[in-house]
Design a protein around this motif. Structure first.
Motif, PDB file in Angstrom:
ATOM      1  N   THR A 204     -14.981  -7.204 -10.791  1.00 50.37           N
ATOM      2  CA  THR A 204     -16.405  -6.915 -10.598  1.00 50.37           C
ATOM      3  C   THR A 204     -17.263  -7.421 -11.753  1.00 50.37           C
ATOM      4  O   THR A 204     -18.372  -7.896 -11.554  1.00 50.37           O
ATOM      5  CB  THR A 204     -16.641  -5.395 -10.484  1.00 50.37           C
ATOM      6  N   GLU A 205     -16.718  -7.289 -12.978  1.00 46.58           N
ATOM      7  CA  GLU A 205     -17.452  -7.747 -14.151  1.00 46.58           C
ATOM      8  C   GLU A 205     -17.705  -9.257 -14.061  1.00 46.58           C
ATOM      9  O   GLU A 205     -18.801  -9.734 -14.349  1.00 46.58           O
ATOM     10  CB  GLU A 205     -16.590  -7.473 -15.389  1.00 46.58           C
ATOM     11  N   VAL A 206     -16.679  -9.998 -13.674  1.00 49.60           N
ATOM     12  CA  VAL A 206     -16.817 -11.453 -13.577  1.00 49.60           C
ATOM     13  C   VAL A 206     -17.741 -11.804 -12.411  1.00 49.60           C
ATOM     14  O   VAL A 206     -18.576 -12.707 -12.507  1.00 49.60           O
ATOM     15  CB  VAL A 206     -15.438 -12.138 -13.430  1.00 49.60           C
ATOM     16  N   GLU A 207     -17.621 -11.049 -11.314  1.00 48.08           N
ATOM     17  CA  GLU A 207     -18.520 -11.292 -10.181  1.00 48.08           C
ATOM     18  C   GLU A 207     -19.977 -11.057 -10.575  1.00 48.08           C
ATOM     19  O   GLU A 207     -20.860 -11.853 -10.237  1.00 48.08           O
ATOM     20  CB  GLU A 207     -18.146 -10.380  -8.999  1.00 48.08           C
TER      21      GLU A 207
ATOM     22  N   GLU B  72     -21.611 -14.898 -20.790  1.00 48.74           N
ATOM     23  CA  GLU B  72     -21.973 -13.531 -20.411  1.00 48.74           C
ATOM     24  C   GLU B  72     -20.958 -12.498 -20.906  1.00 48.74           C
ATOM     25  O   GLU B  72     -21.335 -11.422 -21.348  1.00 48.74           O
ATOM     26  CB  GLU B  72     -22.081 -13.411 -18.883  1.00 48.74           C
ATOM     27  N   ILE B  73     -19.670 -12.820 -20.775  1.00 44.57           N
ATOM     28  CA  ILE B  73     -18.647 -11.822 -21.123  1.00 44.57           C
ATOM     29  C   ILE B  73     -17.875 -12.232 -22.370  1.00 44.57           C
ATOM     30  O   ILE B  73     -17.651 -11.434 -23.268  1.00 44.57           O
ATOM     31  CB  ILE B  73     -17.658 -11.613 -19.948  1.00 44.57           C
ATOM     32  N   GLY B  74     -17.463 -13.468 -22.426  1.00 47.44           N
ATOM     33  CA  GLY B  74     -16.636 -13.964 -23.527  1.00 47.44           C
ATOM     34  C   GLY B  74     -15.685 -15.009 -22.968  1.00 47.44           C
ATOM     35  O   GLY B  74     -15.410 -14.994 -21.760  1.00 47.44           O
TER      36      GLY B  74
ATOM     37  N   GLY C 146     -18.406  -2.798 -12.797  1.00 45.86           N
ATOM     38  CA  GLY C 146     -18.867  -3.736 -13.804  1.00 45.86           C
ATOM     39  C   GLY C 146     -19.042  -3.109 -15.177  1.00 45.86           C
ATOM     40  O   GLY C 146     -18.990  -3.788 -16.188  1.00 45.86           O
ATOM     41  N   LYS C 147     -19.230  -1.800 -15.234  1.00 48.01           N
ATOM     42  CA  LYS C 147     -19.550  -1.166 -16.516  1.00 48.01           C
ATOM     43  C   LYS C 147     -18.265  -0.755 -17.247  1.00 48.01           C
ATOM     44  O   LYS C 147     -17.494   0.057 -16.738  1.00 48.01           O
ATOM     45  CB  LYS C 147     -20.400   0.089 -16.253  1.00 48.01           C
ATOM     46  N   PRO C 148     -18.028  -1.309 -18.443  1.00 46.57           N
ATOM     47  CA  PRO C 148     -16.811  -0.933 -19.178  1.00 46.57           C
ATOM     48  C   PRO C 148     -16.805   0.557 -19.519  1.00 46.57           C
ATOM     49  O   PRO C 148     -17.859   1.177 -19.677  1.00 46.57           O
ATOM     50  CB  PRO C 148     -16.892  -1.766 -20.455  1.00 46.57           C
ATOM     51  N   LYS C 149     -15.585   1.100 -19.635  1.00 41.64           N
ATOM     52  CA  LYS C 149     -15.438   2.528 -19.919  1.00 41.64           C
ATOM     53  C   LYS C 149     -15.193   2.716 -21.399  1.00 41.64           C
ATOM     54  O   LYS C 149     -14.324   2.071 -21.975  1.00 41.64           O
ATOM     55  CB  LYS C 149     -14.227   3.069 -19.152  1.00 41.64           C
ATOM     56  N   GLY C 150     -15.915   3.634 -22.001  1.00 45.75           N
ATOM     57  CA  GLY C 150     -15.697   3.954 -23.410  1.00 45.75           C
ATOM     58  C   GLY C 150     -14.596   4.994 -23.511  1.00 45.75           C
ATOM     59  O   GLY C 150     -14.814   6.192 -23.322  1.00 45.75           O
ATOM     60  N   ILE C 151     -13.372   4.531 -23.805  1.00 44.58           N
ATOM     61  CA  ILE C 151     -12.238   5.453 -23.873  1.00 44.58           C
ATOM     62  C   ILE C 151     -12.312   6.209 -25.199  1.00 44.58           C
ATOM     63  O   ILE C 151     -12.394   5.601 -26.266  1.00 44.58           O
ATOM     64  CB  ILE C 151     -10.913   4.668 -23.785  1.00 44.58           C
ATOM     65  N   LEU C 152     -12.292   7.539 -25.108  1.00 47.58           N
ATOM     66  CA  LEU C 152     -12.431   8.349 -26.315  1.00 47.58           C
ATOM     67  C   LEU C 152     -11.073   8.883 -26.784  1.00 47.58           C
ATOM     68  O   LEU C 152     -10.358   9.540 -26.027  1.00 47.58           O
ATOM     69  CB  LEU C 152     -13.364   9.540 -26.056  1.00 47.58           C
ATOM     70  N   HIS C 153     -10.763   8.585 -28.052  1.00 52.66           N
ATOM     71  CA  HIS C 153      -9.561   9.153 -28.669  1.00 52.66           C
ATOM     72  C   HIS C 153      -9.956  10.075 -29.813  1.00 52.66           C
ATOM     73  O   HIS C 153     -10.948   9.826 -30.504  1.00 52.66           O
ATOM     74  CB  HIS C 153      -8.634   8.042 -29.166  1.00 52.66           C
TER      75      HIS C 153
END
Ligand code: WTA
Length: 667
Positions: free
Chosen positions: A542-545, A606-608, A280-287
């Motif tokens: 999972t996020e939607v769930e 909740e999400i968009g 459920g937790k989004p990943k902060g992709i680092l560039h």
């Protein structure tokens, strides 16, 4: 990960024609005229194969470095550093450098607002705007290393703010304007952003829609935020917090248009961009800076055959996604391109808006997503036929598998049967295009992204990690580090290692299924994990769930991505309601329908709106294995109206009958 290669195909948005796909016989070789003046030549592959790192150094030299690198690559698997010891300023590369080269009068951005207002910004003006914004950020207390959240519609200030952050070395975190207050809050919080840049609102589908209320709601719970900088776009009323909120117009225009940029290390963080993962937790992709910009510029030039003096390039993505980062901001501007940026929706005020824009600006290169192409196909050929599209010479596709029919329609109807079509595979994590034909070089095949770009090493492997022969299928992997690769997940190195580098030894696991055809060309088949791809947007089941079960009426939820002819996949949710709600829904169809609509709205809130389920099915049970894992495969069969697959591993095989009975309650 237990999904086999064959079910990877079934998971793909375009699975219906999979066997047909691989029998696609049409080929479109480049015309001799196009090949003769193309940016890329076949020698690129040879040079990259002979000396891969030397090839990337050659690409990096196209940028301006304030200090040369000492080592091309430092690879401590799975942690990479590129152009180690080198220093550069990304904003200087995207703007100042072109002005200094005498190109200040070249248009950087033709901006088109949805209501029809326009702005033309030259490179010289962009440089002044970026410097003013940089000075404003400094005044607001932002320093190198601080994080800045950007929650803006598609207005020029979004580009200016990103570049101002890059100039200072303050990593930005752009959050798509369609995400909810809660999604914004969690992203601000994870990055501990100090400043949020937003606007009163933006125009979508002919209406002004507000943005600031979501920021107010989010920032009430994020103590890291010191200021909110607000761009005026719609002129709508906004609530105001004195001392915290600042109008862009009050601070930015009065700043000096000069700012002496500092050179940052090649590995200095450039931005964080959140993307859905399998939890459920989004990943902060680092560039980071040097390698990322190198690959963005290289791919933008070669994949789109960019001739910066004459081309007018247009990428229809939103700046909130990685495509907007790499192919609206960093790649095109590093290359000194002239581009169109459009604020609104394709069908406002009419379904020919995009083609009208192509005609108006003489767009030569168009980069968009299969969902948009399929939508335009649905609207009919007579819509684009009303406009002069003869300026177009290269067409690109990104974000999801493109079915051959849409590919051929794109080439014929939009490209007048003359333009190369490049199907580009990449991810937020890869930072830039990885697999794509090269126009002028590759004989293209409808539906296939075909080959890894020179400098990139991709493969398809089976469950054990062994390379599959031509004709075989399995998982897409990348065998060697590449300059624009993600460096980690923000604040979570372990998750980075686990997600991408643990499935197979010494290989990057992309999460996509793929096949190699008899020529060794690659066909991308969609995700093999619990990530859905809806209109080219990644959303985790999972996020939607989690969003669904946060509603008081929901006891349990399971979500699957079902094949959708337009959006690739559609979100289908199966929910078990709690006591009273369940009884009410069972007794009265109207009450059932009301709760379904309530849950769809709840997920959007909740999400968009992009995560709003296409369908919500109220069921009495969910199919589970004896160890309690939900069998999504069976739910997908139901959602796609297929006969059920093997149910023998279910703890209770009769639940599928119960689910079948519940199927009256859809959306
Ligand atoms: C999918 C978007 C097939 C894929 C740039 C990938 C594609 C995910 C293609 C990344 C393509 C992207 N053909 N599938 N040409 N391009 N994908 O991070 O499943 O939003 O893993 O990056 O989109 O989505 P993301």
């Amino acid at each position: 990960m237990t999904t086999g290669a064959s079910s990877a195909g079934a998971d793909a948005g375009t699975s219906a024609g999979l066997s047909n796909l691989l029998h696609e016989e049409r080929r479109f070789p480049p015309s001799p005229e196009f090949a003769a003046r193309a940016v890329a030549g076949p020698d690129l592959y040879e040079r990259a194969a002979a000396d891969r790192l030397g090839f990337w150094e050659e690409q990096a030299r196209a940028l301006r470095w304030e200090r040369p690198w000492e080592r091309v690559l430092d690879w401590q698997p799975p942690f990479a550093q590129w152009f180690v010891g080198g220093q550069l300023n990304v904003a200087v590369n995207c703007v100042d450098r072109h002005v200094e080269a005498g190109l200040g009068d070249r248009v950087a951005v033709h901006w088109e607002g949805e209501p029809g207002d326009t702005r033309t910004i030259t490179y010289a003006q962009l440089k002044d705007d970026v410097c003013r914004a940089t000075n404003a950020l400094l005044e607001l207390g932002v320093r190198k290393g601080d994080r800045v959240a950007i929650y803006l519609p598609m207005v020029p200030e979004a580009i200016v703010t990103m570049l101002a952050c890059a100039r200072l070395g303050a990593p930005h975190s752009v959050v798509f304007g369609g995400f909810s207050a809660e999604a914004l809050r969690s992203r601000i919080d994870d990055a501990q952003a100090k400043l949020v840049v937003t606007s009163d609102g933006g125009y979508r589908r002919g209406k002004a829609s507000a943005l600031k209320p979501a920021v107010d709601e989010a920032v009430a719970q994020t103590p890291s935020v010191e200021h909110v900088l607000v761009v005026r776009r719609t002129g709508g009323e906004v609530a105001w917090t004195e001392g915290r909120d600042v109008w862009w117009d009050d601070v930015v225009p009065r700043q000096s248009a000069e700012h002496a940029a500092e050179a940052h290390d090649s590995e200095h963080p450039l931005y964080i961009l959140y993307t859905s993962g399998t939890t459920g937790k989004p990943k902060g992709i680092l560039h980071t800076s040097g390698g990322y910009l190198t690959q963005c510029a290289y791919t933008h030039r070669n994949v789109f055959d960019l001739q910066p003096e004459t081309d007018v390039y247009w990428c229809t993505a939103d700046i909130g996604w990685v495509t907007g980062h790499s192919y609206i901001v960093y790649g095109p501007l590093a290359n000194g391109a002239t581009q169109v940026v459009y604020e609104g929706t394709p069908d406002t005020p009419h379904k020919g808006r995009w083609w009208e824009i192509v005609q108006k600006y003489g767009v030569t290169i168009l980069y968009t997503a299969p969902t948009a192409i399929r939508t335009c196909m649905k609207w009919g050929d007579d819509v684009p036929a009303q406009f002069d599209l003869s300026s177009l010479r290269v067409l690109g596709s990104v974000g999801e598998p493109i079915n051959p029919e849409a590919w051929v329609w794109y080439r014929r109807t939009i490209g007048g049967d003359r333009t190369p079509v490049v199907d580009t595979w990449w991810q937020t994590e890869t930072g830039a295009i990885m697999i794509s034909p090269l126009p002028g070089v590759t004989a293209t095949k409808p539906g296939s992204a075909q080959v890894a770009l020179p400098g990139v090493v991709a493969d398809v492997v089976d469950d054990t990690g062994a390379s599959v022969p031509d004709g075989g299928g399995g998982y897409l992997v990348l065998r060697e580090p590449w300059p624009s690769m993600l460096r980690t997940i923000w604040g979570d190195d372990q998750r980075y290692v686990d997600t991408y580098w643990s499935r197979f030894e010494a290989m990057y696991f992309a999460g996509d299924g793929a096949k190699k055809d008899e020529d060794g060309d690659l066909w991308l088949l969609g995700r093999v994990d619990d990530v859905m791809n809806v209109s080219g947007h990644r959303i985790s089941t999972t996020e939607v769930e989690s969003a669904l079960v946060s509603h008081p009426k929901v006891a349990e939820a399971a979500v699957v991505g079902a094949t959708d002819p337009t959006t690739g996949q559609g979100i289908v949710a199966f929910v078990i309601l709690r006591g009273a709600a369940a009884e009410a829904a069972a007794e009265d169809a109207e009450a059932g329908e009301a709760v379904v609509q309530e849950l769809r709205r709840h997920v959007a809130k909740e999400i968009g709106p992009i995560a709003k389920p296409r369908q919500v099915m109220v069921v009495a049970e969910l199919p589970k294995t004896r160890s309690g894992k939900i069998m999504r495969r069976l739910l997908r069969d139901v959602a796609e109206n297929r006969s059920l697959g093997d149910v023998t591993t279910l703890a209770d095989p009769t639940v599928m009958n119960l689910i079948g009975q519940g199927l009256g309650s859809g959306s």
